[in-house]
Design a protein around this motif. Structure first.
Motif, PDB file in Angstrom:
ATOM      1  N   UNK A 131       0.863  -1.184   0.000  1.00  4.38           N
ATOM      2  CA  UNK A 131       0.000   0.000   0.000  1.00  4.38           C
ATOM      3  C   UNK A 131       0.897   1.232   0.000  1.00  4.38           C
ATOM      4  N   UNK A 132       0.393   2.282  -0.633  1.00  5.58           N
ATOM      5  CA  UNK A 132       1.191   3.498  -0.764  1.00  5.58           C
ATOM      6  C   UNK A 132       0.283   4.716  -0.692  1.00  5.58           C
ATOM      7  N   UNK A 133       0.854   5.796  -0.171  1.00  6.02           N
ATOM      8  CA  UNK A 133       0.175   7.085  -0.147  1.00  6.02           C
ATOM      9  C   UNK A 133       1.223   8.176  -0.305  1.00  6.02           C
ATOM     10  N   UNK A 134       0.853   9.409  -0.065  1.00  2.00           N
ATOM     11  CA  UNK A 134       1.799  10.511  -0.250  1.00  2.00           C
ATOM     12  C   UNK A 134       2.995  10.445   0.699  1.00  2.00           C
ATOM     13  N   UNK A 135       2.819   9.830   1.855  1.00  2.00           N
ATOM     14  CA  UNK A 135       3.885   9.777   2.863  1.00  2.00           C
ATOM     15  C   UNK A 135       4.928   8.705   2.587  1.00  2.00           C
ATOM     16  N   UNK A 136       4.529   7.601   1.940  1.00  3.09           N
ATOM     17  CA  UNK A 136       5.453   6.507   1.698  1.00  3.09           C
ATOM     18  C   UNK A 136       4.708   5.247   1.329  1.00  3.09           C
ATOM     19  N   UNK A 137       5.370   4.114   1.560  1.00  3.14           N
ATOM     20  CA  UNK A 137       4.725   2.853   1.220  1.00  3.14           C
ATOM     21  C   UNK A 137       4.937   1.833   2.317  1.00  3.14           C
ATOM     22  N   UNK A 138       4.024   0.842   2.339  1.00  2.00           N
ATOM     23  CA  UNK A 138       4.040  -0.206   3.346  1.00  2.00           C
ATOM     24  C   UNK A 138       3.955  -1.555   2.653  1.00  2.00           C
ATOM     25  N   UNK A 139       4.847  -2.467   3.039  1.00  2.00           N
ATOM     26  CA  UNK A 139       4.840  -3.836   2.518  1.00  2.00           C
ATOM     27  C   UNK A 139       4.455  -4.741   3.680  1.00  2.00           C
TER      28      UNK A 139
END
Length: 138
Positions: A63-71
């Protein structure tokens, strides 16, 4: 879906097929008369079950948004800010087949990490995912 947030996960149909194959292998292992064959089927069932479990638990995988991404994985998730991670599209030719994956190189993170996500992990074309990540990053 919000244009500033995106997520990708394994295809639910593929995960369901994994669980069905696992159940089929267990049933076949119980019905077969050959001990060695039954053991091989049980090993296959365990492997299929672990793969299906991973596809079930690790949702969304990315998942990703303006702040960064998460795996996300089996044991938890890792989040990186955009400054900590480089995103690339990697093409590999093996056995006459070209495969594409999204490479997440968190060289600037502590601890450093390298993650490769293919079509099965993402449930989508890695090229489309890489394009979406680049758009979110900017």
């Amino acid at each position: 879906m919000d244009e500033h947030r995106s997520s990708w996960a394994p295809d639910p149909a593929a995960v369901a097929v994994g669980w069905a194959l696992c159940a089929g292998a267990v049933a076949a292992a119980l019905l077969v008369d050959d001990r060695r064959g039954g053991l091989m089927l049980l090993v296959a069932a365990v492997m299929l079950g672990l793969i299906a479990l991973f596809g079930t638990v690790a949702r969304p995988r990315l998942s990703a948004d303006r702040d960064g991404l998460t795996v996300r994985g089996l044991t938890g998730s890792r989040h990186w800010r955009w400054a900590e991670v480089n995103v690339r599209l990697v093409r590999t030719r093996r056995l006459g087949r070209v495969s594409t994956a999204v490479e997440l190189d968190a060289d600037n993170a502590e601890p450093p990490a390298l993650v490769l996500l293919g079509r099965l992990d993402l449930g989508a074309d890695p090229e489309d995912v890489a394009d979406a990540l680049v758009r979110l990053r900017t």
